[in-house]
Every structure is written in structure tokens, then in C-alpha cells.
Design an enzyme around this catalytic site. Structure first.
Site, PDB file in Angstrom:
ATOM      1  N   GLU A   1      -2.039 -36.578 -41.464  1.00  0.00           N
ATOM      2  CA  GLU A   1      -2.043 -35.503 -42.460  1.00  0.00           C
ATOM      3  C   GLU A   1      -1.935 -35.992 -43.904  1.00  0.00           C
ATOM      4  O   GLU A   1      -0.937 -35.730 -44.591  1.00  0.00           O
ATOM      5  CB  GLU A   1      -0.904 -34.519 -42.194  1.00  0.00           C
ATOM      6  CG  GLU A   1      -0.953 -33.879 -40.827  1.00  0.00           C
ATOM      7  CD  GLU A   1       0.022 -32.708 -40.663  1.00  0.00           C
ATOM      8  OE1 GLU A   1       0.736 -32.395 -41.630  1.00  0.00           O
ATOM      9  OE2 GLU A   1       0.043 -32.110 -39.590  1.00  0.00           O
TER      10      GLU A   1
ATOM     11  N   GLU B   1      -1.545 -32.574 -32.762  1.00  0.00           N
ATOM     12  CA  GLU B   1      -0.310 -31.793 -32.872  1.00  0.00           C
ATOM     13  C   GLU B   1      -0.649 -30.324 -32.760  1.00  0.00           C
ATOM     14  O   GLU B   1      -1.634 -29.852 -33.356  1.00  0.00           O
ATOM     15  CB  GLU B   1       0.360 -31.959 -34.251  1.00  0.00           C
ATOM     16  CG  GLU B   1       1.153 -33.204 -34.420  1.00  0.00           C
ATOM     17  CD  GLU B   1       1.745 -33.327 -35.823  1.00  0.00           C
ATOM     18  OE1 GLU B   1       2.094 -32.296 -36.428  1.00  0.00           O
ATOM     19  OE2 GLU B   1       1.852 -34.467 -36.300  1.00  0.00           O
TER      20      GLU B   1
ATOM     21  N   ASN C   1      -4.468 -31.575 -36.314  1.00  0.00           N
ATOM     22  CA  ASN C   1      -3.160 -30.930 -36.188  1.00  0.00           C
ATOM     23  C   ASN C   1      -3.355 -29.479 -36.571  1.00  0.00           C
ATOM     24  O   ASN C   1      -3.750 -29.177 -37.702  1.00  0.00           O
ATOM     25  CB  ASN C   1      -2.133 -31.569 -37.123  1.00  0.00           C
ATOM     26  CG  ASN C   1      -1.744 -32.967 -36.677  1.00  0.00           C
ATOM     27  OD1 ASN C   1      -2.206 -33.462 -35.650  1.00  0.00           O
ATOM     28  ND2 ASN C   1      -0.879 -33.606 -37.457  1.00  0.00           N
TER      29      ASN C   1
ATOM     30  N   TYR D   1      -1.835 -25.561 -36.771  1.00  0.00           N
ATOM     31  CA  TYR D   1      -0.665 -24.688 -36.727  1.00  0.00           C
ATOM     32  C   TYR D   1      -0.979 -23.222 -37.012  1.00  0.00           C
ATOM     33  O   TYR D   1      -0.365 -22.338 -36.437  1.00  0.00           O
ATOM     34  CB  TYR D   1       0.423 -25.189 -37.686  1.00  0.00           C
ATOM     35  CG  TYR D   1       1.066 -26.449 -37.177  1.00  0.00           C
ATOM     36  CD1 TYR D   1       2.068 -26.402 -36.214  1.00  0.00           C
ATOM     37  CD2 TYR D   1       0.635 -27.708 -37.606  1.00  0.00           C
ATOM     38  CE1 TYR D   1       2.641 -27.558 -35.700  1.00  0.00           C
ATOM     39  CE2 TYR D   1       1.202 -28.875 -37.095  1.00  0.00           C
ATOM     40  CZ  TYR D   1       2.204 -28.795 -36.143  1.00  0.00           C
ATOM     41  OH  TYR D   1       2.761 -29.934 -35.632  1.00  0.00           O
TER      42      TYR D   1
ATOM     43  N   HIS E   1       2.983 -42.119 -40.891  1.00  0.00           N
ATOM     44  CA  HIS E   1       3.421 -40.716 -40.867  1.00  0.00           C
ATOM     45  C   HIS E   1       4.459 -40.551 -41.975  1.00  0.00           C
ATOM     46  O   HIS E   1       5.604 -40.192 -41.744  1.00  0.00           O
ATOM     47  CB  HIS E   1       3.973 -40.360 -39.482  1.00  0.00           C
ATOM     48  CG  HIS E   1       3.978 -38.887 -39.174  1.00  0.00           C
ATOM     49  ND1 HIS E   1       3.391 -38.342 -38.048  1.00  0.00           N
ATOM     50  CD2 HIS E   1       4.496 -37.837 -39.846  1.00  0.00           C
ATOM     51  CE1 HIS E   1       3.561 -37.026 -38.037  1.00  0.00           C
ATOM     52  NE2 HIS E   1       4.234 -36.698 -39.121  1.00  0.00           N
TER      53      HIS E   1
ATOM     54  N   ARG F   1       2.135 -39.692 -28.377  1.00  0.00           N
ATOM     55  CA  ARG F   1       1.760 -40.006 -29.753  1.00  0.00           C
ATOM     56  C   ARG F   1       3.043 -40.178 -30.572  1.00  0.00           C
ATOM     57  O   ARG F   1       3.865 -39.263 -30.628  1.00  0.00           O
ATOM     58  CB  ARG F   1       0.917 -38.878 -30.350  1.00  0.00           C
ATOM     59  CG  ARG F   1       0.649 -39.060 -31.821  1.00  0.00           C
ATOM     60  CD  ARG F   1      -0.320 -38.039 -32.415  1.00  0.00           C
ATOM     61  NE  ARG F   1      -0.517 -38.381 -33.811  1.00  0.00           N
ATOM     62  CZ  ARG F   1      -0.109 -37.638 -34.840  1.00  0.00           C
ATOM     63  NH1 ARG F   1       0.461 -36.457 -34.656  1.00  0.00           N
ATOM     64  NH2 ARG F   1      -0.279 -38.067 -36.066  1.00  0.00           N
TER      65      ARG F   1
HETATM   66  C1  GCO Z   1       3.044 -32.750 -39.603  1.00  0.00           C
HETATM   67  C2  GCO Z   1       3.785 -33.118 -38.919  1.00  0.00           C
HETATM   68  C3  GCO Z   1       5.076 -32.998 -38.297  1.00  0.00           C
HETATM   69  C4  GCO Z   1       5.758 -31.722 -38.557  1.00  0.00           C
HETATM   70  C5  GCO Z   1       5.092 -30.580 -37.870  1.00  0.00           C
HETATM   71  C6  GCO Z   1       5.759 -29.258 -38.078  1.00  0.00           C
HETATM   72  O1  GCO Z   1       3.089 -31.799 -40.366  1.00  0.00           O
HETATM   73  O2  GCO Z   1       2.279 -33.751 -39.364  1.00  0.00           O
HETATM   74  O3  GCO Z   1       3.174 -34.224 -38.352  1.00  0.00           O
HETATM   75  O4  GCO Z   1       5.719 -34.098 -38.847  1.00  0.00           O
HETATM   76  O5  GCO Z   1       7.047 -31.823 -38.114  1.00  0.00           O
HETATM   77  O6  GCO Z   1       3.784 -30.450 -38.330  1.00  0.00           O
HETATM   78  O7  GCO Z   1       5.760 -28.923 -39.432  1.00  0.00           O
END
Ligand code: GCO
Length: 439
Positions: free
Chosen positions: A164, A346, A288, A290, A119, A75
């Protein structure tokens, strides 16, 4: 290790401004991230993406790294200012040629390309005209998308429109932490609407070329701090303002009502028919993931809280709580919203990455992070969530936006002095994991 379907896609992810460099080459126009990162005080370390990982020149080496890693898919994102330097008008063939070479190189290596069209590197010329506060930017995006798909759609099946939009609207136009660095609630929400409109206008154009289209959303799982109803209400409101602010309109549910009211948004930029455009049927969706967030209502005192949720004890170098199980309810929600092809577009972590005298990083922390997240995804699949693939963020260390190069997310270490790529322990671990998952 956990079990995955035989056709599960294992991948890695990157983004154009974070890795490409070559910002003045082959006709590329200026982007809002060039302007922002060159503005004193905006990037913690004072750094910029002028060179980054020099991927623009070293992409064959990077394909080789992926090939040895054994991933099914890659990706990446396409830099709008390489393709349409002024945002509208003239198309720069040299920019298209670069992605053409990249895509052919990937295909020759047996790696399936999964591009994202936006992006965050908006052409600065469009920003000079209001950027995402200007409705015309949404139309310009759809035109740009069509140009790219015309050129590459014969070799690429799966496309994502935006990455995002929460970040590119609310961090960029409301909080000012990201380019273009504007502030104000109204600005943020209006930018978000035009980004969603851009997605809605581009989607049918991508599909008209016989390709699949989708969007990539970031979501944190919101956890009420206690059993108190006010904490539950506060967590729900946060959820509406974060993930659902984008997911709901894309899914045909409109903007979440409590959040609209709480923001006091007048919705003046929303024209009749916009919500239908934004709800254009999509073929896939990317998550994505985290972290989680523990949410407390200001109206509750500690003494009034029962069933108090324990604070997380483990954090990444970004200060984000490590919470693999938080991905499960988010995936279940996407299933319940009716999505049948879900990708983790992600997931990954920054860690201190201490190197030995040969620049080797024994990142057991990242390995453990990934292992536990893979396990959580496998559990979601057991619950009937149609997760089709997982893209680790990131292939290599890169420009982490407002943090410059100070945060490292890569499976591969980048020595920014020499541009040497040094695979970390997690790279070998992921390679072996993919092999066993397929066996
Ligand atoms: C995001 C991101 C990345 C970042 C990652 C870490 O926030 O989409 O796609 O560009 O680097 O998430 O913060």
C-alpha cells in the site's frame, strides 16, 4: 458456499510492526513507526508497537494457530530495520536469522510464506536523511531487498515489494496521519514517486534470484453519487488519485493525467527513465480491498441529481462501508490491465468484538463479512478474473497504526495483558470454510 478452483490459496496476513514487538532486540534499528508512535498525540490511544503481539518470541505458537486453522499460506512482512538497522550499510545477521526460523517453521507446518518487503517500517536513519523524499532511499530499498532474497529466496517463491504505497506516501508525507507525519501535497507525491521507484529497482533483483515479484496496492471502488456527469467525473478523478496513481505507472501507463493536473504536481523528481524502471514487468499483483467510496462533485446541487445512489447502511468498526460487490470491478480492472496472477492480499474487518467471561468472541458480523467477500471473489473468478488466493486480514488482533490497539481485525483475539491468543468464532468458521472449499 461459493466455488473456488482446487488450487486456490487460502491464507492470513499480518505485518511486522503490527505484531512483532521486540523493537530493541537482536540488533534491530529504530523505525519511523517507533519514533512516530512515541511522539505524543500521534496515536489515538497513546500506544505503540514496543510489545504488540510479542510475535517475535511467540512465533512458534502463531505458526501452530495457522496450522490448526488449515491455511495454505501466510503473508507477513519483513522489518527492514531488523535487517539493515541503519537503512544502508551493515547487515544484521540476527535479524535475518529470525525470518529464517520463521520461514523454516512455516514450511515444516506445510504453510507457504508470502513475504512483503516493506510494510511501512522505514529505518529512522533513512528518514533522518529525508526518507522517501530522498531518491537514495529507493536505491537502499533495492539493496535491502537483495540481501533478504539472497538469504531466503531458496525457500520462498513469491515476494511482494511494497504494501500500500498510497498509505506510506500520502498518509505519511501528505496528510501526516502516518509516520513520519509530514504534510504537503508535493511531499506526498514525491514520496510516492520514490516508493514506486523502489519497487521498480527491487523487482528485477528479486527476479534475478529466480523468484516471483509483485506489489500490493489498496483500492477503494469509487462510486459516482448520481447519474450526473460531474459526479462521474469526480469519481474518476478520485480513482486516479487513489488506486490508479500507483497501478497505472506500475503497469506502464504513467501517472494519470487529470490527477497530475488537479494536484498541480511539477514532477521535478521524475528523472528520464524512471517510468520505465517503475514499469518493470511483475509476476503477480496484490489487491487490498476494504471498501467503496461514494463520490460527489462540489459543483452539483442535490436538486440536479438523478439516479441517486443509496448510501450504504452497514459499516465496520472503522466506519468503512461494507460493500463486497465493490471488489468485483477492481478485480476486473486488474484482469483488463493484463495481470494473470492476482491475489487478494488483504480483506477483513474490525468489529466491536464483545467477549464473554471466557474471552470468547462470537463474531458473527465478521463471519458474514468474510462470507460475502468470498462470494464476490468467486463471482469475479466466474467472470474470468485470475484470482489465485485470498489472505484474510488478519490472523490476530494487532497494532492498528494511528488507532493503537483499539481496533480489532483478528480471527484470533489477543489479550494484550497476558498475550493469550483466543480464537474467535470466525477462526473456526474459516477453518471449516477452507475444508469445504477444498473438498
Ligand atoms: C493496510 C494494512 C494493514 C491494516 C489494515 C486495516 O492498510 O495495509 O496493511 O496494516 O491494519 O488494512 O486498516
Amino acid at each position: 458456499m461459493s466455488a473456488f478452483p482446487a488450487d486456490f490459496i487460502w491464507g492470513v496476513a499480518t505485518a511486522s510492526y503490527q505484531i512483532e514487538g521486540a523493537v530493541d532486540e537482536a540488533g534491530r534499528g529504530e523505525s519511523i513507526w517507533d519514533r512516530f508512535s512515541h511522539t505524543p498525540g500521534k496515536i489515538l490511544t497513546g500506544e505503540n508497537g514496543d510489545v504488540a503481539c510479542d510475535h517475535y518470541h511467540r512465533y512458534p505458537d502463531d505458526i501452530e494457530l495457522m496450522s490448526r486453522l488449515g491455511v495454505d499460506a501466510y503473508r507477513f512482512s519483513i522489518a527492514w530495520p531488523r535487517i539493515v538497522p541503519e537503512g544502508v550499510g551493515g547487515v544484521n545477521q540476527a535479524g535475518l536469522d529470525f525470518y529464517d526460523r520463521l520461514v523454516d517453521g512455516l514450511l515444516a507446518a506445510g504453510i507457504t510464506p508470502y513475504p512483503t518487503l516493506y510494510h511501512w517500517d522505514l529505518p529512522q536513519a533513512l528518514e533522518d536523511d529525508g526518507g522517501w523524499l530522498n531518491r537514495r532511499t529507493a536505491e537502499a530499498f533495492a539493496d535491502y531487498a537483495e540481501v533478504v532474497v539472497d538469504r531466503l529466496g531458496d525457500r520462498i517463491e513469491n515476494w511482494m515489494t511494497l504494501n500500500e504505497p498510497w498509505c506510506s506516501s500520502l498518509l505519511g508525507y501528505m496528510a501526516g496521519f502516518h509516520a513520519p507525519g509530514l504534510t504537503g501535497v508535493e511531499n506526498g507525491l514525491n514520496a510516492a514517486h520514490h516508493l514506486l521507484l523502489a519497487h521498480g529497482l527491487a523487482t528485477p533483483r528479486i527476479q534475478a534470484a529466480g523468484c516471483n515479484a509483485g506489489i500490493v496496492l489498496n483500492m477503494d471502488h469509487m462510486v459516482p453519487a448520481s447519474g450526473h456527469p460531474a459526479d462521474h467525473a469526480a469519481a474518476d478523478l478520485e480513482d486516479q488519485k487513489f488506486g490508479r496513481w500507483f497501478l497505472d505507472p506500475v503497469s506502464g501507463r504513467g501517472y494519470p493525467r487529470d490527477a497530475v493536473e488537479d494536484y498541480g504536481w511539477d514532477m521535478a523528481v521524475v528523472r528520464p527513465g524512471d517510468l520505465d524502471l517503475i514499469a518493470a514487468p511483475i509476476d503477480q499483483i496484490g489487491l487490498n480491498y476494504y471498501s467503496i467510496r461514494i463520490v460527489r462533485s462540489d459543483s452539483v446541487t442535490e436538486a440536479d441529481r438523478t439516479e441517486v445512489v443509496a448510501e450504504p447502511t452497514e459499516y465496520t468498526e472503522m466506519g468503512w462501508a461494507v460493500a463486497p460487490a465493490g471488489i468485483i470491478p477492481l478485480l476486473e480492472r486488474l484482469r483488463d490491465y493484463g495481470y494473470e496472477r492476482i491475489y487478494i492480499t488483504e480483506s477483513g474487518a474490525a468489529y466491536p468484538d464483545v467477549q464473554d467471561d471466557r474471552s470468547y468472541v462470537d463474531d458473527q458480523d465478521r463471519i458474514s463479512y468474510l462470507d460475502r467477500h468470498f462470494e464476490a471473489v468467486s463471482e469475479a473468478i466466474d467472470h474470468g478474473v485470475p484470482v489465485k488466493g485470498y489472505f484474510v486480514w488478519s490472523l490476530m488482533d494487532n497494532f492498528e497504526w494511528g488507532f493503537g490497539y483499539s481496533k480489532r481485525f483478528g480471527l484470533v483475539r489477543v489479550d494484550y495483558e497476558t498475550q493469550a491468543r483466543i480464537p474467535k468464532a470466525s477462526y473456526a468458521w474459516y477453518r471449516d470454510y477452507i475444508r469445504s472449499a477444498r473438498a
